[in-house]
Design an enzyme around this catalytic site. Sequence first.
Site, PDB file in Angstrom:
ATOM      1  N   ASP A 165       0.870  -1.449   0.254  1.00  0.00           N
ATOM      2  CA  ASP A 165      -0.341   0.341  -0.081  1.00  0.00           C
ATOM      3  C   ASP A 165       1.170   1.158  -0.113  1.00  0.00           C
ATOM      4  O   ASP A 165       2.275   1.166   0.167  1.00  0.00           O
ATOM      5  CB  ASP A 165      -1.352  -0.179   0.957  1.00  0.00           C
ATOM      6  CG  ASP A 165      -0.450   0.137   2.189  1.00  0.00           C
ATOM      7  OD1 ASP A 165       1.008  -0.150   2.601  1.00  0.00           O
ATOM      8  OD2 ASP A 165      -0.886   0.127   3.310  1.00  0.00           O
ATOM      9  N   SER A 166      -0.241   2.691  -0.007  1.00  0.00           N
ATOM     10  CA  SER A 166       0.853   4.056  -0.408  1.00  0.00           C
ATOM     11  C   SER A 166       1.510   4.329   0.995  1.00  0.00           C
ATOM     12  O   SER A 166       2.467   4.956   1.211  1.00  0.00           O
ATOM     13  CB  SER A 166       0.483   4.702  -1.808  1.00  0.00           C
ATOM     14  OG  SER A 166      -0.632   4.946   0.142  1.00  0.00           O
ATOM     15  N   PHE A 211      -2.933   4.951   4.246  1.00  0.00           N
ATOM     16  CA  PHE A 211      -4.256   4.727   4.910  1.00  0.00           C
ATOM     17  C   PHE A 211      -3.962   4.405   6.483  1.00  0.00           C
ATOM     18  O   PHE A 211      -4.244   4.753   7.403  1.00  0.00           O
ATOM     19  CB  PHE A 211      -4.744   3.570   4.362  1.00  0.00           C
ATOM     20  CG  PHE A 211      -5.682   3.165   5.559  1.00  0.00           C
ATOM     21  CD1 PHE A 211      -6.993   3.218   5.582  1.00  0.00           C
ATOM     22  CD2 PHE A 211      -5.875   2.171   6.594  1.00  0.00           C
ATOM     23  CE1 PHE A 211      -7.873   3.580   6.637  1.00  0.00           C
ATOM     24  CE2 PHE A 211      -6.675   1.851   7.617  1.00  0.00           C
ATOM     25  CZ  PHE A 211      -7.886   1.744   7.463  1.00  0.00           C
ATOM     26  N   ASP A 219      -2.815   8.093  -1.803  1.00  0.00           N
ATOM     27  CA  ASP A 219      -3.794   9.091  -1.823  1.00  0.00           C
ATOM     28  C   ASP A 219      -3.921   9.851  -0.117  1.00  0.00           C
ATOM     29  O   ASP A 219      -3.355   9.226   0.892  1.00  0.00           O
ATOM     30  CB  ASP A 219      -4.698   8.668  -1.821  1.00  0.00           C
ATOM     31  CG  ASP A 219      -4.816   6.795  -1.465  1.00  0.00           C
ATOM     32  OD1 ASP A 219      -3.702   6.701  -0.650  1.00  0.00           O
ATOM     33  OD2 ASP A 219      -6.268   6.482  -1.039  1.00  0.00           O
ATOM     34  N   ASP A 246      -8.176  -6.707  -0.056  1.00  0.00           N
ATOM     35  CA  ASP A 246      -7.390  -6.962   1.310  1.00  0.00           C
ATOM     36  C   ASP A 246      -7.928  -6.684   2.301  1.00  0.00           C
ATOM     37  O   ASP A 246      -9.550  -5.963   2.736  1.00  0.00           O
ATOM     38  CB  ASP A 246      -6.053  -6.005   1.172  1.00  0.00           C
ATOM     39  CG  ASP A 246      -6.261  -5.220   1.904  1.00  0.00           C
ATOM     40  OD1 ASP A 246      -6.755  -4.170   0.538  1.00  0.00           O
ATOM     41  OD2 ASP A 246      -5.503  -4.490   2.653  1.00  0.00           O
ATOM     42  N   CYS A 268     -14.709 -27.689   6.683  1.00  0.00           N
ATOM     43  CA  CYS A 268     -13.844 -27.744   6.177  1.00  0.00           C
ATOM     44  C   CYS A 268     -12.909 -28.118   6.446  1.00  0.00           C
ATOM     45  O   CYS A 268     -12.051 -29.644   7.250  1.00  0.00           O
ATOM     46  CB  CYS A 268     -13.367 -25.950   7.024  1.00  0.00           C
ATOM     47  SG  CYS A 268     -11.418 -25.855   6.825  1.00  0.00           S
ATOM     48  N   CYS A 309      -9.173 -27.691   5.876  1.00  0.00           N
ATOM     49  CA  CYS A 309      -7.920 -26.722   6.103  1.00  0.00           C
ATOM     50  C   CYS A 309      -7.005 -27.887   7.771  1.00  0.00           C
ATOM     51  O   CYS A 309      -8.034 -28.654   8.060  1.00  0.00           O
ATOM     52  CB  CYS A 309      -7.565 -25.853   7.516  1.00  0.00           C
ATOM     53  SG  CYS A 309      -8.165 -25.542   8.699  1.00  0.00           S
ATOM     54  N   CYS A 316      -8.374 -28.112  11.383  1.00  0.00           N
ATOM     55  CA  CYS A 316      -9.528 -28.892  11.247  1.00  0.00           C
ATOM     56  C   CYS A 316      -9.712 -30.019  11.439  1.00  0.00           C
ATOM     57  O   CYS A 316     -10.674 -30.754  11.897  1.00  0.00           O
ATOM     58  CB  CYS A 316     -10.882 -27.966  10.209  1.00  0.00           C
ATOM     59  SG  CYS A 316     -11.701 -26.129  10.199  1.00  0.00           S
ATOM     60  N   HIS A 356      -6.721 -21.873  10.095  1.00  0.00           N
ATOM     61  CA  HIS A 356      -8.386 -21.837  10.227  1.00  0.00           C
ATOM     62  C   HIS A 356      -9.159 -20.469   9.146  1.00  0.00           C
ATOM     63  O   HIS A 356      -9.684 -21.002   7.649  1.00  0.00           O
ATOM     64  CB  HIS A 356      -9.037 -22.100  10.812  1.00  0.00           C
ATOM     65  CG  HIS A 356     -10.501 -21.882  10.098  1.00  0.00           C
ATOM     66  ND1 HIS A 356     -10.613 -23.664   9.946  1.00  0.00           N
ATOM     67  CD2 HIS A 356     -11.261 -21.229  10.916  1.00  0.00           C
ATOM     68  CE1 HIS A 356     -12.360 -23.249   9.300  1.00  0.00           C
ATOM     69  NE2 HIS A 356     -12.464 -21.969   9.628  1.00  0.00           N
TER      70      HIS A 356
END
Length: 365
Positions: free
Chosen positions: A60-61, A64, A114, A262, A300, A302, A305, A331
């Site tokens: 990111d820049s 934020f 920005d 994101d 799930c 994964c 799990c 998870h």
Amino acid sequence: MPVGTVGSVKAVPQDVLEELDAQIILGNTYHLYLRPGHELIRSLGGLHKFISWDRAMLTDSGGFQVFSLGDLRKVSEEGVSFRSHLNGTSHFFTPERSMEIQIALGADIVMAFDECTEHPADRSRVRDSMELTLRWAGRSKDYFEAHKHEVPWTPESHPLRKNRAKDGAPADSSAPTQALFGIVQGGMYADLRRESAERTVEMDFPGYAIGGLSVGEPREQTFEMIAAVLEILPKDKPRYVMGVGYPDEIVRYAGMGVDMMDCVLPTRAARHGLLFTSEGRINIKGARYAQDQGPADAQCRCKVCARYSRAYLRHLFVAGEPLAAVLNTVHNLAYYLDTMRAVRHAISLGDNSGFLSGGARPERL
Ligand SMILES: [Zn+2]
């Protein structure tokens, strides 16, 4: 995109991110600039090499994060002065400085600098802020075009090229380079959002982000702003909504035509014991799970799990064990990445299941 704030998706090693099939992760310019510093990362070959990640990355820049500092920052035409949240030292970010840092970090996608407009804000304030972001976008692009060759890798040594060769993908003759995305602002005013989008598109970026959302506004307003901007942004370029959202929201946005998102939610929530499951969110610290021998999410597959019970996950969390953060995060990321796989599958099938328009997520593919 899982968020790897300081060059680490918190609690998850890179090999596990690969197993989860994360294709791209995000790094935060503000944090990496303060610690360990972009020049150090440049001297070590760039962010991919430094963190040993040969898939795609986005930075990111810094705008934020600086915005989130509140009273610690001051905005002028030139840029933003701020104090480090780590030690109070003074710093100054400009569009040129943000580009310089992001070029040194060397991520594949970098973002224009920005101003994230605060919410709520009146119309004249939002317009001024939007105009500032447009001027900063022009300055970001000018600096980027003049300096993009200063990345810490050569086209031949770029980590993505190595990764492609490893995966047996056909050789790509195009030289890897960074792509600079523009960011649409405009607060909660649909007409200003559209104007910001039109004028950002005129600058001709290879991809476009919608910023300044998820800043405290109601979800329907987020939806409205995204819908207004998507009418303007070209469909043949990546469209990225920054900082969203819950699983049902990312499905909805993807269904509208958003390509990238994101969010810190799956990782941050995990560290607070909040798990996303096919039956909704559960708070694993609840006493009701003390003797629950089932997995976090029965649907799930994964590795968390497959192996551990809710009772054990609750125990780890209550005992303050570091493993709680690791397992909960693995998870949650699996759940989010599975959600996006289901989205891609639904798109490829023409959404026969109705998943993208609010239907239930199909069983794992
Ligand atoms: Zn799981």
